[in-house]
Design a protein around this motif. Structure first.
Motif, mmCIF file in Angstrom:
data_model
loop_
_atom_site.group_PDB
_atom_site.id
_atom_site.type_symbol
_atom_site.label_atom_id
_atom_site.label_comp_id
_atom_site.label_asym_id
_atom_site.label_seq_id
_atom_site.Cartn_x
_atom_site.Cartn_y
_atom_site.Cartn_z
ATOM 1 N N ASP A 160 0.831 -1.203 0.000
ATOM 2 C CA ASP A 160 0.000 0.000 0.000
ATOM 3 C C ASP A 160 0.866 1.255 0.000
ATOM 4 O O ASP A 160 0.493 2.274 -0.578
ATOM 5 N N VAL A 161 2.008 1.172 0.672
ATOM 6 C CA VAL A 161 2.967 2.276 0.722
ATOM 7 C C VAL A 161 4.362 1.688 0.534
ATOM 8 O O VAL A 161 4.694 0.682 1.168
ATOM 9 N N VAL A 162 5.161 2.294 -0.324
ATOM 10 C CA VAL A 162 6.554 1.875 -0.520
ATOM 11 C C VAL A 162 7.453 3.038 -0.111
ATOM 12 O O VAL A 162 7.311 4.146 -0.628
ATOM 13 N N ILE A 163 8.359 2.774 0.809
ATOM 14 C CA ILE A 163 9.295 3.785 1.291
ATOM 15 C C ILE A 163 10.679 3.448 0.751
ATOM 16 O O ILE A 163 11.150 2.317 0.908
ATOM 17 N N LEU A 164 11.306 4.435 0.120
ATOM 18 C CA LEU A 164 12.579 4.219 -0.577
ATOM 19 C C LEU A 164 13.645 5.173 -0.035
ATOM 20 O O LEU A 164 13.899 6.230 -0.632
ATOM 21 N N PRO A 165 14.272 4.842 1.071
ATOM 22 C CA PRO A 165 15.359 5.706 1.562
ATOM 23 C C PRO A 165 16.468 5.832 0.520
ATOM 24 O O PRO A 165 16.811 4.856 -0.157
ATOM 25 N N GLU A 166 17.016 7.022 0.385
ATOM 26 C CA GLU A 166 18.077 7.255 -0.593
ATOM 27 C C GLU A 166 19.415 6.802 -0.011
ATOM 28 O O GLU A 166 20.244 7.618 0.406
ATOM 29 N N VAL A 167 19.598 5.493 0.004
ATOM 30 C CA VAL A 167 20.816 4.904 0.579
ATOM 31 C C VAL A 167 21.475 3.936 -0.399
ATOM 32 O O VAL A 167 22.402 3.211 -0.031
ATOM 33 N N GLY A 168 20.996 3.921 -1.644
ATOM 34 C CA GLY A 168 21.522 2.971 -2.620
ATOM 35 C C GLY A 168 22.992 3.162 -2.932
ATOM 36 O O GLY A 168 23.643 2.241 -3.426
ATOM 37 N N HIS A 169 23.534 4.340 -2.633
ATOM 38 C CA HIS A 169 24.954 4.607 -2.886
ATOM 39 C C HIS A 169 25.853 4.004 -1.808
ATOM 40 O O HIS A 169 27.067 3.937 -1.976
ATOM 41 N N VAL A 170 25.267 3.573 -0.706
ATOM 42 C CA VAL A 170 26.045 3.044 0.420
ATOM 43 C C VAL A 170 26.338 1.566 0.178
ATOM 44 O O VAL A 170 25.432 0.786 -0.142
ATOM 45 N N GLU A 171 27.587 1.171 0.329
ATOM 46 C CA GLU A 171 27.955 -0.236 0.166
ATOM 47 C C GLU A 171 27.381 -1.058 1.324
ATOM 48 O O GLU A 171 27.259 -0.572 2.450
ATOM 49 N N TRP A 172 27.045 -2.299 1.038
ATOM 50 C CA TRP A 172 26.374 -3.121 2.041
ATOM 51 C C TRP A 172 27.207 -3.343 3.300
ATOM 52 O O TRP A 172 26.676 -3.619 4.376
ATOM 53 N N PHE A 173 28.517 -3.184 3.187
ATOM 54 C CA PHE A 173 29.414 -3.483 4.297
ATOM 55 C C PHE A 173 29.827 -2.234 5.083
ATOM 56 O O PHE A 173 30.556 -2.324 6.058
ATOM 57 N N ASP A 174 29.365 -1.052 4.668
ATOM 58 C CA ASP A 174 29.843 0.202 5.253
ATOM 59 C C ASP A 174 28.884 0.693 6.344
ATOM 60 O O ASP A 174 27.910 1.383 6.075
ATOM 61 N N PHE A 175 29.205 0.349 7.598
ATOM 62 C CA PHE A 175 28.362 0.709 8.739
ATOM 63 C C PHE A 175 28.857 1.978 9.440
ATOM 64 O O PHE A 175 28.607 2.170 10.625
ATOM 65 N N THR A 176 29.562 2.845 8.733
ATOM 66 C CA THR A 176 30.219 3.972 9.381
ATOM 67 C C THR A 176 29.356 5.226 9.484
ATOM 68 O O THR A 176 29.802 6.223 10.047
ATOM 69 N N SER A 177 28.143 5.225 8.941
ATOM 70 C CA SER A 177 27.338 6.454 8.922
ATOM 71 C C SER A 177 25.915 6.184 9.399
ATOM 72 O O SER A 177 24.946 6.437 8.671
ATOM 73 N N ALA A 178 25.777 5.700 10.619
ATOM 74 C CA ALA A 178 24.464 5.348 11.157
ATOM 75 C C ALA A 178 23.526 6.552 11.216
ATOM 76 O O ALA A 178 22.350 6.453 10.845
ATOM 77 N N ASP A 179 24.021 7.696 11.671
ATOM 78 C CA ASP A 179 23.163 8.880 11.781
ATOM 79 C C ASP A 179 22.612 9.300 10.422
ATOM 80 O O ASP A 179 21.448 9.692 10.297
ATOM 81 N N ALA A 180 23.441 9.214 9.389
ATOM 82 C CA ALA A 180 22.981 9.547 8.039
ATOM 83 C C ALA A 180 21.931 8.556 7.562
ATOM 84 O O ALA A 180 20.974 8.927 6.867
ATOM 85 N N MET A 181 22.070 7.285 7.947
ATOM 86 C CA MET A 181 21.082 6.279 7.575
ATOM 87 C C MET A 181 19.746 6.552 8.275
ATOM 88 O O MET A 181 18.675 6.450 7.666
ATOM 89 N N PHE A 182 19.813 6.893 9.577
ATOM 90 C CA PHE A 182 18.584 7.251 10.293
ATOM 91 C C PHE A 182 17.878 8.402 9.585
ATOM 92 O O PHE A 182 16.659 8.371 9.359
ATOM 93 N N ALA A 183 18.632 9.432 9.236
ATOM 94 C CA ALA A 183 18.060 10.622 8.599
ATOM 95 C C ALA A 183 17.450 10.290 7.238
ATOM 96 O O ALA A 183 16.376 10.803 6.887
ATOM 97 N N ALA A 184 18.113 9.433 6.471
ATOM 98 C CA ALA A 184 17.580 9.048 5.159
ATOM 99 C C ALA A 184 16.263 8.302 5.309
ATOM 100 O O ALA A 184 15.332 8.493 4.511
ATOM 101 N N GLY A 185 16.158 7.456 6.322
ATOM 102 C CA GLY A 185 14.910 6.739 6.571
ATOM 103 C C GLY A 185 13.780 7.678 6.941
ATOM 104 O O GLY A 185 12.647 7.535 6.452
ATOM 105 N N ARG A 186 14.082 8.668 7.783
ATOM 106 C CA ARG A 186 13.052 9.635 8.180
ATOM 107 C C ARG A 186 12.588 10.456 6.978
ATOM 108 O O ARG A 186 11.382 10.658 6.762
#
Length: 303
Positions: A251-277
Protein backbone atom coordinates in the motif's frame (compact mmCIF):
# COMPACT_ATOMS: atom_id res chain seq x y z
CA UNK A 1 -6.39 8.83 13.67
CA UNK A 2 -4.11 5.88 14.40
CA UNK A 3 -3.54 3.55 11.43
CA UNK A 4 -2.47 -0.05 11.90
CA UNK A 5 0.06 -1.45 9.46
CA UNK A 6 2.26 -4.44 8.81
CA UNK A 7 5.84 -3.44 8.09
CA UNK A 8 7.97 -5.35 5.56
CA UNK A 9 11.66 -4.53 6.08
CA UNK A 10 13.94 -5.50 3.21
CA UNK A 11 17.56 -6.62 3.09
CA UNK A 12 20.50 -4.49 2.09
CA UNK A 13 23.31 -4.82 4.62
CA UNK A 14 24.38 -1.53 6.19
CA UNK A 15 21.68 0.31 4.22
CA UNK A 16 19.15 -1.40 6.50
CA UNK A 17 20.11 0.93 9.35
CA UNK A 18 17.71 3.34 7.60
CA UNK A 19 14.84 1.09 8.75
CA UNK A 20 15.18 2.59 12.22
CA UNK A 21 14.63 6.09 10.84
CA UNK A 22 11.57 4.84 8.95
CA UNK A 23 10.04 3.28 12.07
CA UNK A 24 10.72 6.47 14.05
CA UNK A 25 8.86 8.61 11.51
CA UNK A 26 5.94 6.18 11.18
CA UNK A 27 5.41 6.27 14.93
CA UNK A 28 5.49 10.08 14.90
CA UNK A 29 2.83 9.96 12.15
CA UNK A 30 0.62 7.90 14.51
CA UNK A 31 1.01 4.53 12.79
CA UNK A 32 0.67 1.43 14.95
CA UNK A 33 2.89 -1.45 13.82
CA UNK A 34 0.80 -4.63 14.06
CA UNK A 35 3.45 -6.99 12.63
CA UNK A 36 6.99 -6.87 11.27
CA UNK A 37 8.20 -9.15 8.47
CA UNK A 38 11.96 -8.91 8.05
CA UNK A 39 14.61 -10.22 5.68
CA UNK A 40 18.35 -10.18 6.48
CA UNK A 41 19.23 -6.79 8.06
CA UNK A 42 15.48 -6.10 8.01
CA UNK A 43 15.03 -9.15 10.22
CA UNK A 44 17.69 -7.95 12.66
CA UNK A 45 16.35 -4.39 12.85
CA UNK A 46 12.77 -5.66 13.03
CA UNK A 47 13.63 -7.99 15.89
CA UNK A 48 15.39 -5.19 17.78
CA UNK A 49 12.24 -3.07 17.65
CA UNK A 50 9.76 -5.93 18.13
CA UNK A 51 11.41 -6.91 21.42
CA UNK A 52 11.87 -3.29 22.58
CA UNK A 53 9.30 -0.93 20.98
CA UNK A 54 11.08 2.18 22.25
CA UNK A 55 12.55 3.48 19.01
CA UNK A 56 14.76 6.10 20.65
CA UNK A 57 16.35 3.46 22.86
CA UNK A 58 16.77 1.05 19.93
CA UNK A 59 18.48 3.74 17.85
CA UNK A 60 20.79 4.54 20.75
CA UNK A 61 21.59 0.84 21.26
CA UNK A 62 22.34 0.32 17.56
CA UNK A 63 24.45 3.46 17.28
CA UNK A 64 26.44 2.65 20.40
CA UNK A 65 27.15 -0.88 19.19
CA UNK A 66 28.22 0.24 15.71
CA UNK A 67 30.72 2.64 17.31
CA UNK A 68 31.94 0.15 19.90
CA UNK A 69 35.38 -1.44 20.03
CA UNK A 70 33.66 -4.82 19.85
CA UNK A 71 32.02 -4.07 16.51
CA UNK A 72 35.19 -2.48 15.15
CA UNK A 73 36.99 -5.65 16.10
CA UNK A 74 34.46 -7.63 14.08
CA UNK A 75 35.02 -5.30 11.14
CA UNK A 76 38.77 -5.68 11.35
CA UNK A 77 38.40 -9.45 11.45
CA UNK A 78 36.06 -9.22 8.48
CA UNK A 79 38.63 -7.29 6.48
CA UNK A 80 41.56 -9.46 7.51
CA UNK A 81 43.32 -6.87 9.66
CA UNK A 82 44.82 -7.18 13.10
CA UNK A 83 43.03 -5.44 15.94
CA UNK A 84 44.93 -2.46 17.29
CA UNK A 85 47.25 -2.13 14.29
CA UNK A 86 47.01 1.10 12.24
CA UNK A 87 45.01 0.64 9.05
CA UNK A 88 45.26 3.16 6.23
CA UNK A 89 42.12 4.26 4.42
CA UNK A 90 38.43 3.83 5.12
CA UNK A 91 36.38 0.68 5.55
CA UNK A 92 35.57 0.96 1.84
CA UNK A 93 39.22 0.85 0.84
CA UNK A 94 39.71 -2.17 3.09
CA UNK A 95 36.86 -3.92 1.30
CA UNK A 96 38.52 -3.19 -2.03
CA UNK A 97 41.64 -4.88 -0.73
CA UNK A 98 39.54 -7.84 0.40
CA UNK A 99 38.09 -8.13 -3.10
CA UNK A 100 41.58 -8.01 -4.57
CA UNK A 101 42.70 -10.71 -2.19
CA UNK A 102 39.71 -12.83 -3.12
CA UNK A 103 40.70 -12.70 -6.76
CA UNK A 104 44.33 -13.33 -5.99
CA UNK A 105 44.84 -16.19 -3.60
CA UNK A 106 43.85 -17.51 -0.22
CA UNK A 107 40.21 -16.47 -0.04
CA UNK A 108 39.52 -17.86 -3.48
CA UNK A 109 40.82 -21.21 -2.31
CA UNK A 110 38.64 -21.01 0.78
CA UNK A 111 35.60 -20.04 -1.30
CA UNK A 112 36.03 -23.18 -3.39
CA UNK A 113 36.84 -25.49 -0.50
CA UNK A 114 34.53 -24.26 2.28
CA UNK A 115 30.87 -23.24 2.57
CA UNK A 116 31.77 -19.60 3.23
CA UNK A 117 34.55 -17.04 3.11
CA UNK A 118 34.01 -15.87 6.70
CA UNK A 119 33.30 -17.84 9.89
CA UNK A 120 29.75 -17.91 11.20
CA UNK A 121 30.96 -16.93 14.68
CA UNK A 122 31.32 -13.31 13.55
CA UNK A 123 27.63 -12.94 12.70
CA UNK A 124 26.61 -15.06 15.67
CA UNK A 125 28.42 -12.75 18.11
CA UNK A 126 26.73 -9.65 16.65
CA UNK A 127 23.27 -11.23 16.84
CA UNK A 128 23.84 -12.53 20.36
CA UNK A 129 25.00 -9.10 21.52
CA UNK A 130 21.98 -7.23 20.15
CA UNK A 131 19.11 -9.68 20.62
CA UNK A 132 17.78 -11.52 23.69
CA UNK A 133 17.97 -15.28 24.09
CA UNK A 134 14.23 -15.59 23.56
CA UNK A 135 11.50 -17.16 21.46
CA UNK A 136 10.05 -15.08 18.63
CA UNK A 137 6.61 -15.43 20.24
CA UNK A 138 7.89 -13.41 23.21
CA UNK A 139 8.29 -10.27 21.10
CA UNK A 140 6.05 -7.35 22.06
CA UNK A 141 5.16 -6.85 18.39
CA UNK A 142 4.36 -9.95 16.27
CA UNK A 143 7.45 -10.80 14.25
CA UNK A 144 8.23 -12.97 11.23
CA UNK A 145 11.77 -13.65 9.98
CA UNK A 146 12.29 -14.91 6.42
CA UNK A 147 15.21 -16.99 5.13
CA UNK A 148 15.60 -19.57 2.36
CA UNK A 149 15.95 -23.31 2.87
CA UNK A 150 18.78 -24.52 0.64
CA UNK A 151 17.45 -28.09 0.81
CA UNK A 152 14.06 -27.30 -0.74
CA UNK A 153 14.79 -23.98 -2.43
CA UNK A 154 11.74 -22.49 -0.74
CA UNK A 155 11.37 -19.53 1.64
CA UNK A 156 11.34 -20.44 5.33
CA UNK A 157 9.23 -18.20 7.57
CA UNK A 158 9.81 -18.16 11.32
CA UNK A 159 7.26 -16.68 13.70
CA UNK A 160 8.28 -18.93 16.58
CA UNK A 161 11.52 -20.49 17.78
CA UNK A 162 14.83 -18.89 18.71
CA UNK A 163 14.95 -15.29 17.49
CA UNK A 164 18.74 -15.37 17.46
CA UNK A 165 18.87 -18.45 15.26
CA UNK A 166 16.20 -17.16 12.89
CA UNK A 167 17.85 -13.74 12.47
CA UNK A 168 21.29 -15.26 12.04
CA UNK A 169 19.93 -17.61 9.35
CA UNK A 170 18.16 -14.77 7.56
CA UNK A 171 21.34 -12.64 7.58
CA UNK A 172 23.78 -15.36 6.47
CA UNK A 173 24.71 -13.99 3.07
CA UNK A 174 25.36 -16.97 0.76
CA UNK A 175 29.07 -17.56 0.24
CA UNK A 176 30.05 -14.91 2.80
CA UNK A 177 28.69 -16.59 5.95
CA UNK A 178 27.96 -20.32 6.27
CA UNK A 179 24.35 -21.52 6.12
CA UNK A 180 22.62 -22.19 9.44
CA UNK A 181 21.16 -25.57 10.37
CA UNK A 182 17.92 -24.86 12.20
CA UNK A 183 14.78 -26.97 12.70
CA UNK A 184 15.86 -29.50 10.08
CA UNK A 185 16.55 -26.85 7.46
CA UNK A 186 19.75 -25.47 5.91
CA UNK A 187 19.16 -21.74 5.88
CA UNK A 188 20.67 -18.69 4.20
CA UNK A 189 19.80 -15.08 3.44
CA UNK A 190 17.13 -14.93 0.73
CA UNK A 191 17.78 -11.21 0.20
CA UNK A 192 20.12 -11.68 -2.75
CA UNK A 193 17.08 -12.71 -4.76
CA UNK A 194 14.11 -11.48 -2.73
CA UNK A 195 14.92 -8.36 -0.70
CA UNK A 196 11.22 -7.81 -0.05
CA UNK A 197 9.01 -10.82 0.73
CA UNK A 198 5.68 -9.06 0.39
CA UNK A 199 3.88 -12.31 -0.36
CA UNK A 200 4.73 -13.47 3.15
CA UNK A 201 3.58 -10.17 4.62
CA UNK A 202 0.31 -10.31 2.65
CA UNK A 203 -0.39 -13.82 3.99
CA UNK A 204 -1.12 -12.27 7.40
CA UNK A 205 -3.97 -10.25 5.82
CA UNK A 206 -2.75 -6.85 7.01
CA UNK A 207 -5.05 -3.86 7.09
CA UNK A 208 -2.22 -1.93 5.46
CA UNK A 209 1.16 -3.07 4.15
CA UNK A 210 4.15 -0.73 4.22
CA UNK A 211 7.30 -1.91 2.42
CA UNK A 212 10.74 -0.43 3.03
CA UNK A 213 13.19 -1.01 0.17
CA UNK A 214 16.87 -0.40 0.95
CA UNK A 215 18.23 -2.37 -2.01
CA UNK A 216 21.30 -1.28 -3.93
CA UNK A 217 21.09 0.98 -6.96
CA UNK A 218 22.23 -0.55 -10.23
CA UNK A 219 25.13 1.60 -11.36
CA UNK A 220 26.65 1.49 -14.86
CA UNK A 221 29.77 -0.65 -15.08
CA UNK A 222 32.95 1.40 -15.14
CA UNK A 223 35.10 -1.33 -16.66
CA UNK A 224 35.02 -4.87 -18.00
CA UNK A 225 34.15 -6.98 -14.96
CA UNK A 226 35.92 -10.06 -13.69
CA UNK A 227 34.17 -13.43 -13.51
CA UNK A 228 33.35 -12.91 -9.83
CA UNK A 229 32.02 -9.42 -10.52
CA UNK A 230 29.81 -10.74 -13.34
CA UNK A 231 28.24 -13.27 -10.98
CA UNK A 232 27.63 -10.58 -8.36
CA UNK A 233 26.26 -8.24 -11.04
CA UNK A 234 23.72 -10.82 -12.19
CA UNK A 235 22.65 -11.28 -8.59
CA UNK A 236 22.07 -7.52 -8.24
CA UNK A 237 20.15 -7.38 -11.54
CA UNK A 238 17.89 -10.24 -10.51
CA UNK A 239 17.14 -8.62 -7.15
CA UNK A 240 16.36 -5.26 -8.78
CA UNK A 241 13.97 -6.80 -11.30
CA UNK A 242 12.24 -8.76 -8.56
CA UNK A 243 11.76 -5.63 -6.43
CA UNK A 244 10.13 -3.85 -9.38
CA UNK A 245 7.66 -6.71 -9.64
CA UNK A 246 6.71 -7.10 -5.97
CA UNK A 247 6.50 -3.52 -4.72
CA UNK A 248 3.10 -3.13 -6.41
CA UNK A 249 1.74 -5.42 -3.69
CA UNK A 250 2.35 -2.83 -0.97
CA UNK A 251 0.00 0.00 0.00
CA UNK A 252 2.97 2.28 0.72
CA UNK A 253 6.55 1.87 -0.52
CA UNK A 254 9.29 3.78 1.29
CA UNK A 255 12.58 4.22 -0.58
CA UNK A 256 15.36 5.71 1.56
CA UNK A 257 18.08 7.26 -0.59
CA UNK A 258 20.82 4.90 0.58
CA UNK A 259 21.52 2.97 -2.62
CA UNK A 260 24.95 4.61 -2.89
CA UNK A 261 26.05 3.04 0.42
CA UNK A 262 27.96 -0.24 0.17
CA UNK A 263 26.37 -3.12 2.04
CA UNK A 264 29.41 -3.48 4.30
CA UNK A 265 29.84 0.20 5.25
CA UNK A 266 28.36 0.71 8.74
CA UNK A 267 30.22 3.97 9.38
CA UNK A 268 27.34 6.45 8.92
CA UNK A 269 24.46 5.35 11.16
CA UNK A 270 23.16 8.88 11.78
CA UNK A 271 22.98 9.55 8.04
CA UNK A 272 21.08 6.28 7.57
CA UNK A 273 18.58 7.25 10.29
CA UNK A 274 18.06 10.62 8.60
CA UNK A 275 17.58 9.05 5.16
CA UNK A 276 14.91 6.74 6.57
CA UNK A 277 13.05 9.63 8.18
CA UNK A 278 13.19 11.79 5.04
CA UNK A 279 11.95 8.99 2.77
CA UNK A 280 9.06 8.24 5.13
CA UNK A 281 8.00 11.88 5.23
CA UNK A 282 8.04 11.96 1.43
CA UNK A 283 6.04 8.74 1.10
CA UNK A 284 3.41 9.78 3.64
CA UNK A 285 2.97 13.19 2.01
CA UNK A 286 1.39 11.41 -0.98
CA UNK A 287 -0.40 8.78 1.05
CA UNK A 288 -4.19 8.45 1.05
CA UNK A 289 -5.44 6.00 3.71
CA UNK A 290 -7.42 3.08 2.27
CA UNK A 291 -11.16 3.49 2.73
CA UNK A 292 -13.31 1.07 4.67
CA UNK A 293 -16.32 -0.51 2.96
CA UNK A 294 -18.58 1.91 4.84
CA UNK A 295 -16.57 4.95 3.68
CA UNK A 296 -16.67 3.65 0.10
CA UNK A 297 -20.45 3.23 0.35
CA UNK A 298 -21.09 6.80 1.46
CA UNK A 299 -18.56 8.13 -1.07
CA UNK A 300 -20.67 6.85 -3.96
CA UNK A 301 -22.43 9.53 -5.92
CA UNK A 302 -26.21 9.13 -6.35
CA UNK A 303 -27.27 8.08 -9.81
Amino acid sequence: MTQSATLALGGGGARGIAHLGVIDELLKADFAIERIVGVSIGGLVGALFAFDPDIARVQETAGRFLNSRQFKRHQQHLFQTQFGAPVAGTIVSRYRRLADSLRANRLLYRAVRDSSILPGELLEQVVNHLLPDADITEAQIPLSIVAVDLHTGRPAVFDKGSVRQAVRASASVPGIFPPVEFEGKLLSDIGGFSDLTLGVARSYRPRMLIAVDVGAQLKPLAQVPSAVEILLRMNDIGAALFREHVTARADVVILPEVGHVEWFDFTSADAMFAAGRAATQAALADFAPPQSWLERLFARKPQ
